[in-house]
Design a protein around this motif. Structure first.
Motif, PDB file in Angstrom:
ATOM      1  N   ASN A  32       0.814  -1.211   0.000  1.00  0.00           N
ATOM      2  CA  ASN A  32       0.000   0.000   0.000  1.00  0.00           C
ATOM      3  C   ASN A  32       0.852   1.268   0.000  1.00  0.00           C
ATOM      4  O   ASN A  32       0.472   2.282  -0.587  1.00  0.00           O
ATOM      5  N   ALA A  33       1.975   1.217   0.663  1.00  0.00           N
ATOM      6  CA  ALA A  33       2.874   2.367   0.709  1.00  0.00           C
ATOM      7  C   ALA A  33       4.254   1.907   1.148  1.00  0.00           C
ATOM      8  O   ALA A  33       4.382   0.926   1.888  1.00  0.00           O
ATOM      9  N   GLY A  35       8.038   3.731   2.502  1.00  0.00           N
ATOM     10  CA  GLY A  35       8.616   4.995   2.922  1.00  0.00           C
ATOM     11  C   GLY A  35       9.976   4.818   3.556  1.00  0.00           C
ATOM     12  O   GLY A  35      10.398   3.699   3.838  1.00  0.00           O
ATOM     13  N   LEU A  50       7.763   9.280   1.384  1.00  0.00           N
ATOM     14  CA  LEU A  50       6.734   8.245   1.278  1.00  0.00           C
ATOM     15  C   LEU A  50       6.213   8.202  -0.146  1.00  0.00           C
ATOM     16  O   LEU A  50       6.043   9.250  -0.773  1.00  0.00           O
ATOM     17  N   ASP A  52       2.921   6.083  -2.133  1.00  0.00           N
ATOM     18  CA  ASP A  52       1.862   5.097  -1.954  1.00  0.00           C
ATOM     19  C   ASP A  52       1.548   4.386  -3.264  1.00  0.00           C
ATOM     20  O   ASP A  52       2.157   4.665  -4.305  1.00  0.00           O
ATOM     21  N   SER A  53       0.590   3.486  -3.206  1.00  0.00           N
ATOM     22  CA  SER A  53       0.293   2.642  -4.366  1.00  0.00           C
ATOM     23  C   SER A  53      -0.287   3.433  -5.526  1.00  0.00           C
ATOM     24  O   SER A  53      -0.236   2.982  -6.672  1.00  0.00           O
ATOM     25  N   ARG A  71       9.678   3.932  -6.790  1.00  0.00           N
ATOM     26  CA  ARG A  71       9.244   2.579  -6.466  1.00  0.00           C
ATOM     27  C   ARG A  71       9.137   1.765  -7.738  1.00  0.00           C
ATOM     28  O   ARG A  71       8.627   2.259  -8.753  1.00  0.00           O
TER      29      ARG A  71
END
Length: 120
Positions: A32-33, A35, A50, A52-53, A71
């Motif tokens: 989901n995230a 960080g 951070l 997130d998705s 990511r």
């Protein structure tokens, strides 16, 4: 259930760059995230960046414009590109992931930490 393995820390001179990596593995349904946090000696752990998705990204004011989080969803890996490093960036950097397990339960995972030292 979920393991985070960090790499890329080390010693760098002021103004230099480092790239941290964090690879997640285990019983992961989705992440989901992810960080990055850091903790300097004698100080509390603080959030750094951070993602997130949905691709939302946030940074601490102290690193905005110098650090970049990214990511690779396919590899369950997050990166932190750190440029223009300062002595005050010296800390142990921890990776964090909020994961939905294959059991559909939520799990908050932490890496073991990697030392970043900025010094001449």
């Amino acid at each position: 259930q979920v393991q985070l393995v960090e790499s890329g820390g080390g010693l760098v001179q002021p103004g230099g760059s480092l790239r941290l990596s964090c690879a997640a593995s285990g019983s992961i349904r989705s992440i989901n995230a992810m960080g990055w946090y850091r903790q300097a000696p004698g100080k509390q752990r603080e959030s750094v960046a951070l993602v997130d998705s949905g691709g939302f990204i946030a940074y601490a004011d102290s690193v905005r414009g110098r650090f970049t989080i990214s990511r690779d969803v396919a590899k369950n890996t997050a990166y932190l590109q750190m440029n223009s490093l300062r002595p005050e960036d010296t800390a142990v950097y921890f990776c964090n992931a909020v994961v939905t397990l294959s059991t559909r339960s939520l799990y908050n995972a932490w890496g073991q930490g990697t030392q970043v030292t900025v010094s001449s």
